[in-house]
Design a protein around this motif. Structure first.
Motif, PDB file in Angstrom:
ATOM      1  N   VAL A   1       0.811  -1.228   0.000  1.00 60.18           N
ATOM      2  CA  VAL A   1       0.000   0.000   0.000  1.00 60.18           C
ATOM      3  C   VAL A   1       0.839   1.270   0.000  1.00 60.18           C
TER       4      VAL A   1
ATOM      5  N   GLY B   1       0.309   4.565   2.842  1.00 57.91           N
ATOM      6  CA  GLY B   1      -0.599   3.537   3.331  1.00 57.91           C
ATOM      7  C   GLY B   1      -0.084   2.880   4.593  1.00 57.91           C
TER       8      GLY B   1
ATOM      9  N   ARG C   1      -0.569   4.767   8.014  1.00 61.54           N
ATOM     10  CA  ARG C   1      -1.839   4.703   8.738  1.00 61.54           C
ATOM     11  C   ARG C   1      -1.703   3.902  10.029  1.00 61.54           C
TER      12      ARG C   1
ATOM     13  N   THR D   1      -5.019   1.132  15.167  1.00 65.15           N
ATOM     14  CA  THR D   1      -4.413   0.783  13.883  1.00 65.15           C
ATOM     15  C   THR D   1      -3.033   0.144  14.039  1.00 65.15           C
TER      16      THR D   1
ATOM     17  N   VAL E   1      -3.375  -5.228   6.429  1.00 64.45           N
ATOM     18  CA  VAL E   1      -3.781  -4.449   5.258  1.00 64.45           C
ATOM     19  C   VAL E   1      -5.292  -4.563   5.055  1.00 64.45           C
TER      20      VAL E   1
ATOM     21  N   HIS F   1      -7.111  -1.181   5.608  1.00 62.01           N
ATOM     22  CA  HIS F   1      -7.380  -0.591   4.289  1.00 62.01           C
ATOM     23  C   HIS F   1      -8.618  -1.180   3.612  1.00 62.01           C
TER      24      HIS F   1
ATOM     25  N   GLU G   1      -3.983  -7.695   0.533  1.00 58.38           N
ATOM     26  CA  GLU G   1      -2.671  -7.360  -0.021  1.00 58.38           C
ATOM     27  C   GLU G   1      -2.581  -7.866  -1.447  1.00 58.38           C
TER      28      GLU G   1
END
Length: 390
Positions: free
Chosen positions: A353, A357, A360, A367, A381, A385, A389
């Motif tokens: 990401v 990414g 985050r 997180t 991920v 997200h 992945e």
């Protein structure tokens, strides 16, 4: 000293005095060379700050000079005695709640009478012995919790970065690598830790809260804790803790089963859960620092490939039987795994990401990766997200 109406649980001053007296002398360095090393480390620390922030896209949040989260933390180049003093102050700050709890309990548990008479002195000496061992091995350290003093200043939030000059010189000579490249390489790793805590204001309080929750669940009696410290001290003195003779003769697998770690004091399900979260966070922080060091290194450290290969061999092999025994007892083998597992996690997430990414991960405690996600980055991920992945 931690004291509640009686003898101290730990004589902190004696711990400092013992460690300072027993620590090995550093490498022979002339006065002019020593000044040059200190000046170069300070320059590299400043240069590393720029490289790390550019590579990671992390920086302290905007705020005025009174905003502790935005305030820079100092970089201190110290000798081994300075590292010892700083770490005793850190241990004291973190462990005081646990020691007060144990102080209340010790009169009614086996071994409590002995601790009541001489425990503070004994524990102070044996803690000092452990610190004397570690003080010759640490290259750098971001101190998160230690209070600032006149001798060792720190930021308002307790943070400061220590670079242990004699140890850096010792290792660069031992590995026979370019000293200027090696010093910058070390600074890149340590500066990443400094950036992590200055750019993520909630991180320090989160980790401190987890540690205090862990300590709050501790139900270890003082005699048991003293026994663990004594085992470590006996190793330093040339003896071998019970069970390690057989483990050493039976091979590496048996050593893993027979050697006891201070971390083995974990007893409750709640502690194991908290330790799992702490392990995941530390794996993230250490792995991120290694990833950044490798990412920035080729552009600014000409001999980075040679340094990395030699240092990895040194990190894996340790310094012989005594070093291996102490690493097991102190749980340092787990720290070596944190570097490896955490770096794999960071690399996999960035590949999936991108750096933004990945960043985050610093949004909130929610997180942060779990221990299971460190081993399976794709799960992080997907959770954060919302997609697998690639």
């Amino acid at each position: 000293m931690t004291s509640i109406g009686g003898a101290e649980m730990v004589d902190w001053k004696l711990a400092v005095a013992t460690a300072t007296r027993l620590v090995r002398p550093g490498p022979e360095v002339g006065r002019d060379e020593a000044r040059e090393v200190v000046a170069e480390l300070r320059r590299h620390a400043k240069t590393s700050e720029e490289h790390v922030r550019a590579f990671t896209r992390m920086a302290p949040p905007p705020g005025g000079p009174e905003d502790p989260a935005a305030r820079d933390t100092p970089v201190l180049v110290v000798d081994r005695a300075g590292w010892i003093k700083a770490n005793v102050a850190g241990f004291r700050a973190v462990l005081t709640p646990l020691l007060e709890k144990m102080q209340d309990r010790r009169g009614g548990v086996p071994g409590g009478a002995v601790l009541g008479a001489v425990g503070g002195k004994v524990t102070g000496v044996e803690l000092g012995m452990l610190l004397s061992f570690l003080a010759s091995r640490v290259l750098g350290q971001y101190e998160t919790f230690a209070p600032a003093t006149g001798e060792l200043p720190g930021a308002a939030n307790g943070g400061r970065l220590l670079l242990v000059a004699p140890n850096i010189v010792h290792v660069e000579r031992e590995l026979e690598v370019d000293p200027h490249d090696f010093r910058l390489w070390v600074c890149l790793h340590e500066e990443t830790h400094r950036t992590q805590f200055t750019a993520v204001p909630w991180l320090r309080d989160h980790i401190e809260g987890e540690i205090q929750a862990f300590l709050g669940e501790t139900e270890v009696d003082p005699a048991t804790l003293l026994e663990r410290i004594r085992e470590a001290a006996q190793s330093l003195a040339g003896g071998r803790p019970a069970g390690q003779e057989e483990a050493a003769e039976a091979g590496e697998g048996a050593a893993e089963r027979g050697g006891r770690s201070i971390v083995d004091l974990v007893q409750t399900p709640a502690q194991r859960e908290i330790l799992g979260r702490l392990t995941a966070v530390m794996s993230l922080l250490e792995g991120h620092a290694d990833y950044v060091m490798d990412g920035v290194g080729p552009q600014v450290v000409p001999s980075v490939a040679e340094i990395r290969e030699k240092f990895q061999q040194r990190r894996a092999n340790g310094a012989g039987r005594l070093d291996a025994a102490l690493r097991r007892l102190l749980g340092l083998d787990a720290k070596l795994r944190q570097y490896r597992d955490g770096e794999r996690f960071v690399r996999a997430v960035v590949d999936a990401v991108g750096m933004d990414g990945f960043n985050r991960v610093w949004t909130s405690p929610n997180t942060l990766p779990t221990k299971a996600e460190i081993a399976k980055p794709a799960d992080w991920v997907t959770r954060v997200h919302g997609r697998p992945e690639q």
